[in-house]
Write an enzyme that holds these catalytic residues in place. Structure first.
Site, PDB file in Angstrom:
ATOM      1  CG  ASP A  53      -6.894   8.236   3.605  1.00 19.91           C
ATOM      2  OD1 ASP A  53      -6.757   9.470   3.731  1.00 19.91           O
ATOM      3  OD2 ASP A  53      -7.394   7.711   2.590  1.00 19.91           O
TER       4      ASP A  53
ATOM      5  CD  GLU B   6      -4.017  12.054   3.663  1.00 22.64           C
ATOM      6  OE1 GLU B   6      -4.828  12.691   2.952  1.00 22.64           O
ATOM      7  OE2 GLU B   6      -3.521  10.956   3.348  1.00 22.64           O
TER       8      GLU B   6
ATOM      9  CG  ASP C   3     -10.039   5.224   0.821  1.00 23.93           C
ATOM     10  OD1 ASP C   3     -10.289   6.419   0.954  1.00 23.93           O
ATOM     11  OD2 ASP C   3     -10.524   4.511  -0.074  1.00 23.93           O
TER      12      ASP C   3
END
EC number: 3.1.21.10
Length: 170
Positions: free
Chosen positions: A14, A73, A147
């Protein structure tokens, strides 16, 4: 050994300039195992200094934990904050560079795709995503900061897609 029982190790990421969450997940004999999870901090300083720290941190993770693929992501750009997406692109760029330097394939997943895969809802709130990650890994508490849970969710999403592709007839 059939493909479905083959061990697959994924580094989920992430990306962020301040905090980049990561999670290394392995599918072994159809089961998911959490190998390691944490954060790489961009810290303070110039943009160049921050992305250098992110690159070095991800490169170290790749070297020490030997994933076979990186799942990251995708960028999301809100029309009110286009500069945020541009800055995030820098972090994603050095993460992709670290993967390329290790000859690793990079798969990109939209946040809505990850959420839908884990919860059935592409607009699931962070709390629901954290619960899904806890359920998959039998964790007593959600990873902190969030996260980390997001990175684990991206890794799981990739493993779910790989598992589906293997199980479907050609």
């Amino acid at each position: 050994m059939s493909d479905i029982t083959k061990t697959v190790r994924v580094l989920g990421i992430d990306p962020g300039l301040n905090i980049t969450g990561y999670g290394v997940v392995e599918r072994k004999a159809g089961n998911f195992q959490l190998i390691e999870a944490g954060v790489v901090r961009g810290g303070k300083g110039t943009l160049a200094q921050r992305i250098r720290r992110i690159h070095e941190g991800v490169a170290e993770i790749v070297q020490s934990l030997a994933p076979e693929v990186v799942a990251i992501e995708d960028l999301y750009s809100h029309y009110e904050r286009p500069k945020t997406a541009i800055l995030m692109g820098h972090a994603r760029g050095v993460i992709c560079l670290a993967a390329a330097q290790a000859d690793l394939h990079v798969e990109n997943y939209a946040a809505t795709q990850v959420k839908r895969m884990l919860t059935g809802n592409g607009r699931a709130p962070k709390s629901q995503m954290q619960m899904a990650v806890c359920r998959e890994f039998h964790l007593a508490a959600a990873p902190d900061p969030p996260d980390v849970a997001d990175a684990l969710a991206v890794a799981l999403c990739h493993l779910f897609f790989v598992s589906r592709a293997i199980q479907l007839p050609a």
